[in-house]
Enzyme design. Structure first.
Site, PDB file in Angstrom:
ATOM      1  N   GLY A  11      16.275  28.276 -31.526  1.00 46.23           N
ATOM      2  CA  GLY A  11      15.637  27.444 -30.258  1.00 46.23           C
ATOM      3  C   GLY A  11      14.421  26.642 -30.499  1.00 46.23           C
ATOM      4  N   HIS A  12      14.202  26.202 -31.483  1.00 40.99           N
ATOM      5  CA  HIS A  12      13.082  25.497 -32.075  1.00 40.99           C
ATOM      6  C   HIS A  12      12.966  24.008 -31.141  1.00 40.99           C
ATOM      7  CE1 HIS A  12      15.769  22.814 -34.095  1.00 40.99           C
ATOM      8  NE2 HIS A  12      14.760  22.228 -34.648  1.00 40.99           N
ATOM      9  N   VAL A  16       9.365  27.015 -25.737  1.00 42.68           N
ATOM     10  CA  VAL A  16       8.541  28.126 -26.640  1.00 42.68           C
ATOM     11  C   VAL A  16       8.646  27.867 -27.890  1.00 42.68           C
ATOM     12  CG1 VAL A  16       8.479  30.532 -27.049  1.00 42.68           C
ATOM     13  CG2 VAL A  16       8.777  29.429 -24.789  1.00 42.68           C
ATOM     14  N   SER A 108      11.661  38.714 -21.352  1.00 39.33           N
ATOM     15  CA  SER A 108      10.633  38.343 -19.793  1.00 39.33           C
ATOM     16  C   SER A 108      10.240  39.353 -19.049  1.00 39.33           C
ATOM     17  CB  SER A 108      11.689  37.219 -19.145  1.00 39.33           C
ATOM     18  OG  SER A 108      11.488  37.420 -17.765  1.00 39.33           O
ATOM     19  N   SER A 109       9.328  38.968 -18.385  1.00 38.30           N
ATOM     20  CA  SER A 109       8.925  40.161 -17.358  1.00 38.30           C
ATOM     21  C   SER A 109       9.829  40.557 -16.313  1.00 38.30           C
ATOM     22  CB  SER A 109       7.631  39.473 -16.788  1.00 38.30           C
ATOM     23  OG  SER A 109       7.880  38.460 -15.945  1.00 38.30           O
ATOM     24  N   CYS A 110      11.097  39.709 -16.181  1.00 38.15           N
ATOM     25  CA  CYS A 110      11.962  40.101 -15.353  1.00 38.15           C
ATOM     26  C   CYS A 110      12.585  41.380 -15.806  1.00 38.15           C
ATOM     27  CB  CYS A 110      12.778  39.059 -14.927  1.00 38.15           C
ATOM     28  SG  CYS A 110      13.968  38.417 -16.093  1.00 38.15           S
ATOM     29  N   TYR A 137      20.169  37.739 -15.941  1.00 36.95           N
ATOM     30  CA  TYR A 137      19.312  37.450 -16.958  1.00 36.95           C
ATOM     31  C   TYR A 137      18.757  38.728 -17.402  1.00 36.95           C
ATOM     32  CZ  TYR A 137      15.288  34.535 -19.049  1.00 36.95           C
ATOM     33  OH  TYR A 137      14.388  34.189 -19.766  1.00 36.95           O
ATOM     34  N   LYS A 141      18.391  40.548 -21.262  1.00 38.40           N
ATOM     35  CA  LYS A 141      17.380  40.604 -22.060  1.00 38.40           C
ATOM     36  C   LYS A 141      16.957  42.204 -22.216  1.00 38.40           C
ATOM     37  CE  LYS A 141      15.613  36.433 -22.354  1.00 38.40           C
ATOM     38  NZ  LYS A 141      15.734  35.850 -23.726  1.00 38.40           N
ATOM     39  N   LEU A 167       5.714  31.193 -18.418  1.00 38.34           N
ATOM     40  CA  LEU A 167       5.122  30.566 -19.158  1.00 38.34           C
ATOM     41  C   LEU A 167       5.053  28.987 -18.788  1.00 38.34           C
ATOM     42  CD1 LEU A 167       6.877  31.930 -22.440  1.00 38.34           C
ATOM     43  CD2 LEU A 167       4.719  32.356 -21.740  1.00 38.34           C
ATOM     44  N   HIS A 180      11.206  26.346 -13.335  1.00 35.89           N
ATOM     45  CA  HIS A 180      10.474  27.364 -12.893  1.00 35.89           C
ATOM     46  C   HIS A 180       9.434  26.752 -11.918  1.00 35.89           C
ATOM     47  CE1 HIS A 180      11.825  29.428 -16.738  1.00 35.89           C
ATOM     48  NE2 HIS A 180      12.022  30.279 -15.766  1.00 35.89           N
TER      49      HIS A 180
HETATM   50  N1  LIG Z   1       9.734  29.539 -19.926  1.00 37.96           N
HETATM   51  C1  LIG Z   1       9.429  30.487 -19.511  1.00 37.96           C
HETATM   52  O1  LIG Z   1       8.622  30.600 -18.370  1.00 37.96           O
HETATM   53  C2  LIG Z   1       9.714  31.840 -20.243  1.00 37.96           C
HETATM   54  C3  LIG Z   1       8.941  32.932 -19.672  1.00 37.96           C
HETATM   55  C4  LIG Z   1       9.224  34.280 -20.373  1.00 37.96           C
HETATM   56  C5  LIG Z   1      10.317  34.394 -21.500  1.00 37.96           C
HETATM   57  N2  LIG Z   1      10.713  33.025 -21.918  1.00 37.96           N
HETATM   58  C6  LIG Z   1      11.750  33.286 -23.079  1.00 37.96           C
HETATM   59  O2  LIG Z   1      11.164  32.441 -24.062  1.00 37.96           O
HETATM   60  C7  LIG Z   1      12.453  31.978 -24.706  1.00 37.96           C
HETATM   61  C8  LIG Z   1      12.509  30.413 -24.655  1.00 37.96           C
HETATM   62  O3  LIG Z   1      12.587  30.054 -23.404  1.00 37.96           O
HETATM   63  P1  LIG Z   1      12.094  28.410 -23.196  1.00 37.96           P
HETATM   64  O4  LIG Z   1      11.507  28.225 -21.890  1.00 37.96           O
HETATM   65  O5  LIG Z   1      11.538  27.834 -24.561  1.00 37.96           O
HETATM   66  O6  LIG Z   1      13.576  27.805 -22.932  1.00 37.96           O
HETATM   67  P2  LIG Z   1      14.155  26.310 -23.280  1.00 37.96           P
HETATM   68  O7  LIG Z   1      12.968  25.230 -23.223  1.00 37.96           O
HETATM   69  O8  LIG Z   1      15.286  26.068 -22.360  1.00 37.96           O
HETATM   70  O9  LIG Z   1      14.644  26.550 -24.891  1.00 37.96           O
HETATM   71  C9  LIG Z   1      15.791  27.086 -25.069  1.00 37.96           C
HETATM   72  C10 LIG Z   1      16.469  26.677 -26.548  1.00 37.96           C
HETATM   73  O10 LIG Z   1      17.461  27.685 -26.704  1.00 37.96           O
HETATM   74  C11 LIG Z   1      18.477  26.550 -27.271  1.00 37.96           C
HETATM   75  N3  LIG Z   1      19.635  27.183 -27.151  1.00 37.96           N
HETATM   76  C12 LIG Z   1      20.305  27.609 -25.917  1.00 37.96           C
HETATM   77  N4  LIG Z   1      21.800  27.652 -25.816  1.00 37.96           N
HETATM   78  C13 LIG Z   1      21.830  27.612 -27.094  1.00 37.96           C
HETATM   79  C14 LIG Z   1      23.096  27.779 -28.078  1.00 37.96           C
HETATM   80  N5  LIG Z   1      24.279  28.145 -27.301  1.00 37.96           N
HETATM   81  N6  LIG Z   1      23.071  27.221 -29.110  1.00 37.96           N
HETATM   82  C15 LIG Z   1      21.898  26.944 -29.624  1.00 37.96           C
HETATM   83  N7  LIG Z   1      20.648  26.657 -29.218  1.00 37.96           N
HETATM   84  C16 LIG Z   1      20.665  27.010 -27.775  1.00 37.96           C
HETATM   85  C17 LIG Z   1      18.399  25.446 -26.462  1.00 37.96           C
HETATM   86  O11 LIG Z   1      18.870  24.250 -27.035  1.00 37.96           O
HETATM   87  P3  LIG Z   1      18.882  22.915 -26.281  1.00 37.96           P
HETATM   88  O12 LIG Z   1      17.589  22.193 -26.327  1.00 37.96           O
HETATM   89  O13 LIG Z   1      20.167  22.122 -26.884  1.00 37.96           O
HETATM   90  O14 LIG Z   1      19.301  23.350 -24.794  1.00 37.96           O
HETATM   91  C18 LIG Z   1      16.848  25.214 -26.149  1.00 37.96           C
HETATM   92  O15 LIG Z   1      16.389  24.634 -27.539  1.00 37.96           O
HETATM   93  C19 LIG Z   1      13.684  32.769 -23.993  1.00 37.96           C
HETATM   94  O16 LIG Z   1      14.027  33.781 -24.561  1.00 37.96           O
HETATM   95  C20 LIG Z   1      13.007  32.928 -22.623  1.00 37.96           C
HETATM   96  O17 LIG Z   1      13.767  34.025 -21.947  1.00 37.96           O
HETATM   97  C21 LIG Z   1      10.616  31.865 -21.223  1.00 37.96           C
END
Ligand SMILES: NC(=O)c1ccc[n+]([C@@H]2O[C@H](COP(=O)([O-])OP(=O)(O)OC[C@H]3O[C@@H](n4cnc5c(N)ncnc54)[C@H](OP(=O)(O)O)[C@@H]3O)[C@@H](O)[C@H]2O)c1
Length: 316
Positions: A11-12, A16, A108-110, A137, A141, A167, A180
């Protein structure tokens, strides 16, 4: 951990994952691996297993997931449960198979019960019912946390789960239906200002309390986790401070320079009344957040302004 250790960030390209990549690159880590969804669909178990056998990473960071706000979660329960289960299962299982020594699972905190005592302690896990709107979700998790815990217990490997609070930061999702609360507010206030200080309509009552962490702080926490051997599986990551959604709205209104009214749409769900992390375990381990909320929002707003043509809008 050596600077030449092979680190795979799943998920680079996400908010995050990209922040972790920037952080590790800046610190001189030389062998970072990232593949796009087009090159490797993490839902495909065979392909994921093959990728691990080929690359043989030493460290894996799971920052890949299906992520969204309250309404997206509520309206699309199945993919929020199943996509997340499948992605994390494939990554965890392939890591175990390929002999990965360090795995960092991001939850996640949820995951904590809706009515858990505040601030939320790691021990509150599975002590009560979840918030219904994002239980799908959250369940996925929780399964990820438990899978890492099981591996730690059975194989004595440093598989650790970090539970970030909300975040925000560069590369966030700014779609008004699926994002969000914080990025949605930045966009709404900015667009209302541009339209001549039109009123801004916000979801819910404004009374829930929330905590926010800048994604660059989260990336620091992940880097700290790479360089630390943990004695336990689950660690909260946050600032340890919260504010009401109303106070957040007023702060963003000030930062964006909007001068119109704020209207609260109480037909939209509020979610959990309060969500504040107890971050004492992570503090004792040696890490704490350093970016203040106002500074963090100012720099995120600046990023939003500079990326008007390309910012992300996730459609479900
Ligand atoms: N954002 C927040 O507030 C928050 C808070 C707490 C925890 N987190 C946790 O942090 C982590 C990352 O969140 P984020 O906010 O960075 O989310 P994000 O921006 O949506 O990034 C998620 C990444 O996962 C990739 N992905 C999803 N499905 C995939 C698949 N089938 N194959 C390959 N790649 C896939 C996405 O690819 P694409 O770019 O192609 O869609 C994207 O690069 C998650 O585990 C989330 O639960 C986030």
């Amino acid at each position: 951990m050596h600077k030449h250790s092979k680190i795979y960030i799943a998920g680079h390209k996400g908010m995050v994952g990209a922040a972790i990549w920037r952080n590790l690159e800046k610190k001189g880590y030389q062998q970072l691996i990232g593949v796009s969804r087009q090159e490797l669909d993490l839902k495909n178990q065979t392909e994921v297993s093959r990728f691990f056998a080929q690359e043989k990473p030493s460290v894996v960071i799971d920052a890949a997931a299906k992520v969204g706000g309250i309404l997206a979660n509520n309206n699309h329960p199945y993919p929020f449960l199943m996509d997340n289960l499948v992605i994390q299962n494939n990554l965890i299982e392939s890591s175990l198979e390929a002999g990965v020594e360090k795995f960092i699972f991001l939850g996640s905190s949820c995951i904590y019960p809706k009515m858990a005592e505040q601030p939320l302690r790691e021990e509150a896990l599975l002590t009560g019912s979840l918030e219904p709107t994002n239980q799908w979700y959250a369940l996925a998790k929780i399964a990820g946390v438990k899978a890492c815990e099981a591996i730690r217990k059975q194989y004595q490997k440093d598989y650790v789960s970090l539970m970030p609070t909300n975040l925000y930061g560069p590369f966030d999702n700014f779609d008004l239906e699926t994002s969000h609360v914080l990025p949605a507010m930045i966009r709404k206030f900015h667009e209302a200002k541009e339209a001549g200080d039109q009123p801004v309509k916000l979801w819910g009552s404004g009374t829930p309390l929330r905590e926010f962490l800048h994604v660059d702080d989260m990336a620091e926490a992940v880097c700290f986790a790479i360089e630390t051997t943990f004695s336990e599986n689950l660690y909260n990551v946050g600032t340890g401070e919260d504010l009401t959604i109303r106070a957040l709205a007023e702060l963003i209104q000030k930062i964006t320079g909007h001068r119109g009214d704020i209207i609260w749409d109480s037909s939209k769900p509020d979610g959990t009344p309060r969500k504040l992390m107890d971050v004492s375990k992570m503090t004792q381990a040696g890490w704490k957040a350093s970016i203040g909320l106002e500074d963090g929002i100012k720099s995120t707003y600046q990023w939003f302004l500079e990326n008007q043509a390309t910012f992300k809008e996730v459609k479900i």
